[in-house]
Design a protein around this motif. Structure first.
Motif, PDB file in Angstrom:
ATOM      1  N   TYR A   1       0.829  -1.204   0.000  1.00  0.00           N
ATOM      2  CA  TYR A   1       0.000   0.000   0.000  1.00  0.00           C
ATOM      3  C   TYR A   1       0.863   1.252   0.000  1.00  0.00           C
ATOM      4  O   TYR A   1       0.609   2.199  -0.759  1.00  0.00           O
ATOM      5  CB  TYR A   1      -0.931  -0.012   1.217  1.00  0.00           C
ATOM      6  CG  TYR A   1      -1.737   1.255   1.374  1.00  0.00           C
ATOM      7  CD1 TYR A   1      -2.898   1.459   0.630  1.00  0.00           C
ATOM      8  CD2 TYR A   1      -1.330   2.269   2.249  1.00  0.00           C
ATOM      9  CE1 TYR A   1      -3.629   2.631   0.762  1.00  0.00           C
ATOM     10  CE2 TYR A   1      -2.059   3.437   2.383  1.00  0.00           C
ATOM     11  CZ  TYR A   1      -3.206   3.614   1.636  1.00  0.00           C
ATOM     12  OH  TYR A   1      -3.922   4.777   1.753  1.00  0.00           O
ATOM     13  N   CYS A   2       1.866   1.277   0.846  1.00  0.00           N
ATOM     14  CA  CYS A   2       2.733   2.455   0.927  1.00  0.00           C
ATOM     15  C   CYS A   2       3.503   2.663  -0.375  1.00  0.00           C
ATOM     16  O   CYS A   2       3.677   3.796  -0.838  1.00  0.00           O
ATOM     17  CB  CYS A   2       3.698   2.316   2.101  1.00  0.00           C
ATOM     18  SG  CYS A   2       2.898   2.461   3.724  1.00  0.00           S
ATOM     19  N   GLN A   3       3.954   1.579  -0.974  1.00  0.00           N
ATOM     20  CA  GLN A   3       4.664   1.692  -2.243  1.00  0.00           C
ATOM     21  C   GLN A   3       3.744   2.235  -3.332  1.00  0.00           C
ATOM     22  O   GLN A   3       4.146   3.060  -4.159  1.00  0.00           O
ATOM     23  CB  GLN A   3       5.234   0.339  -2.652  1.00  0.00           C
ATOM     24  CG  GLN A   3       6.094   0.383  -3.911  1.00  0.00           C
ATOM     25  CD  GLN A   3       6.739  -0.945  -4.225  1.00  0.00           C
ATOM     26  OE1 GLN A   3       6.245  -2.003  -3.843  1.00  0.00           O
ATOM     27  NE2 GLN A   3       7.859  -0.916  -4.924  1.00  0.00           N
ATOM     28  N   ALA A   4       2.483   1.786  -3.337  1.00  0.00           N
ATOM     29  CA  ALA A   4       1.528   2.210  -4.374  1.00  0.00           C
ATOM     30  C   ALA A   4       1.118   3.671  -4.220  1.00  0.00           C
ATOM     31  O   ALA A   4       0.783   4.330  -5.208  1.00  0.00           O
ATOM     32  CB  ALA A   4       0.294   1.312  -4.344  1.00  0.00           C
ATOM     33  N   THR A   5       1.126   4.180  -2.997  1.00  0.00           N
ATOM     34  CA  THR A   5       0.675   5.555  -2.745  1.00  0.00           C
ATOM     35  C   THR A   5       1.814   6.539  -2.527  1.00  0.00           C
ATOM     36  O   THR A   5       1.583   7.747  -2.504  1.00  0.00           O
ATOM     37  CB  THR A   5      -0.238   5.604  -1.503  1.00  0.00           C
ATOM     38  OG1 THR A   5       0.478   5.055  -0.378  1.00  0.00           O
ATOM     39  CG2 THR A   5      -1.520   4.806  -1.731  1.00  0.00           C
ATOM     40  N   GLY A   6       3.021   6.011  -2.347  1.00  0.00           N
ATOM     41  CA  GLY A   6       4.151   6.880  -2.051  1.00  0.00           C
ATOM     42  C   GLY A   6       4.222   7.309  -0.603  1.00  0.00           C
ATOM     43  O   GLY A   6       5.035   8.167  -0.242  1.00  0.00           O
ATOM     44  N   LEU A   7       3.407   6.712   0.247  1.00  0.00           N
ATOM     45  CA  LEU A   7       3.410   7.065   1.666  1.00  0.00           C
ATOM     46  C   LEU A   7       4.547   6.364   2.394  1.00  0.00           C
ATOM     47  O   LEU A   7       5.038   5.314   1.974  1.00  0.00           O
ATOM     48  CB  LEU A   7       2.061   6.688   2.295  1.00  0.00           C
ATOM     49  CG  LEU A   7       0.858   7.473   1.767  1.00  0.00           C
ATOM     50  CD1 LEU A   7      -0.444   6.867   2.277  1.00  0.00           C
ATOM     51  CD2 LEU A   7       0.955   8.942   2.170  1.00  0.00           C
ATOM     52  N   ARG A   8       4.945   6.940   3.499  1.00  0.00           N
ATOM     53  CA  ARG A   8       6.081   6.429   4.271  1.00  0.00           C
ATOM     54  C   ARG A   8       5.718   5.117   4.962  1.00  0.00           C
ATOM     55  O   ARG A   8       4.654   4.984   5.566  1.00  0.00           O
ATOM     56  CB  ARG A   8       6.483   7.475   5.305  1.00  0.00           C
ATOM     57  CG  ARG A   8       7.704   7.139   6.140  1.00  0.00           C
ATOM     58  CD  ARG A   8       7.955   8.246   7.141  1.00  0.00           C
ATOM     59  NE  ARG A   8       8.106   9.539   6.478  1.00  0.00           N
ATOM     60  CZ  ARG A   8       7.978  10.703   7.105  1.00  0.00           C
ATOM     61  NH1 ARG A   8       7.644  10.738   8.389  1.00  0.00           N
ATOM     62  NH2 ARG A   8       8.143  11.837   6.437  1.00  0.00           N
TER      63      ARG A   8
END
Length: 304
Positions: free
Chosen positions: A57-64
């Protein structure tokens, strides 16, 4: 009043989507009638975060990626329960074609990888909209008996109408837009960031979130619902907008986002952030035509 059914685990989203597709088939599908607020509700205890799922999820959204969960992550974690409720026999309109028009998240403290959650979802406040009916899904995430994260997700059932024998209390409810934030003017200043969104980006988000609705991953599926091409998930846009404030967010806040025009892929999206006395005001607009608003957001104190 909501009557909660205890489930052993959060169900698989694509299994629910297949059930929703059956509802579209004449005779086989369930006939939905809008007579009252649904009483069907679901709860799951002992939910733990899968670290690989969070990482995707973080990789897909760019979130930390860290021990603290992004405030938008519990949305995808619990969305299968919303879909299961949408496909319940007593739900007032069909799941397929329902449109997410607004979302408000309240985080009292960051959830962490070490937390074990209890989750509850119910729907309430069915009311008319100029294009059909809208309803609010209320999701609560508790840790050790304390609600730490909650949200209201408002969905529109286009073309849906109240049944002739609908409860009088429903018929007395006023028409509503389902959205709470004012439509802002196009900012006079340059945007803070430019986001390029491809079909591959949204395919990755669909894989990570589990939400593989055809309007997001299939050009034919998108065209069947009137879109010229696939569109980005609203909560992808919401996550990216909130991500622009990483490192500046308080531990406790409310994040409200209203969705306007969909992001048609591929796209360039301009993002604006502005700090005000009330918190942070956010906008996502079409870069080549800023008059086209995709979403507007507000980050402010809880209870505001």
């Amino acid at each position: 009043m909501a009557q909660y059914t205890q489930l052993s685990s959060i169900p698989e989203l694509m299994v629910i989507y297949r059930s929703a597709m059956k509802d579209m088939v004449p005779v086989i599908g369930t006939t939905h009638t809008a007579k009252s607020d649904p009483t069907t509700a679901f709860e799951v205890s002992g939910v733990e975060v899968d670290e690989k799922h969070l990482a995707s999820y973080c990789q897909a959204t760019g979130l930390r990626l860290g021990n603290e969960l992004p405030a938008t992550y519990p949305y995808v974690l619990t969305f299968p329960l919303v879909m299961k409720l949408l496909t319940a026999k007593e739900f007032p309109f069909k799941a397929i074609g329902a449109v997410h028009i607004s979302n408000s998240i309240t985080q009292l403290r960051p959830l962490t990888l070490n937390d074990v959650f209890d989750v509850r979802v119910h729907a309430q406040n069915l009311r008319p909209h100029r294009r059909g009916l809208i309803i609010d899904f209320i999701t609560e995430v508790s840790v050790a008996g304390e609600v730490v994260w909650s949200q209201t997700s408002t969905f529109l059932g286009g073309g849906a109408k109240l049944a002739k024998d609908a409860e009088s209390s429903l018929r007395e409810r006023a028409e509503d837009t389902g959205q709470t934030l004012d439509r802002p003017d196009v900012p006079a200043r340059a945007s803070n960031a430019l986001l390029r969104v491809s079909a591959e980006d949204i395919s990755n988000y669909a894989d990570a979130s589990g939400d593989k609705n055809p309007i997001h991953v299939s050009k034919l599926g998108a065209k069947a619902f009137g879109f010229p091409s696939t569109i980005a998930h609203g909560m992808y846009t919401a996550a990216v907008m909130l991500g622009s404030l990483e490192g500046r967010l308080p531990q406790s806040f409310t994040y409200t986002v209203d969705f306007a025009k969909p992001v048609i892929l591929p796209a360039k999206v301009a993002l604006w952030t502005e700090h005000t006395d009330g918190g942070w005001e956010l906008q996502a607009r079409k870069a080549s035509k800023p008059e086209t608003l995709h979403a507007v957001g507000l980050v402010g104190p809880t209870g505001a």
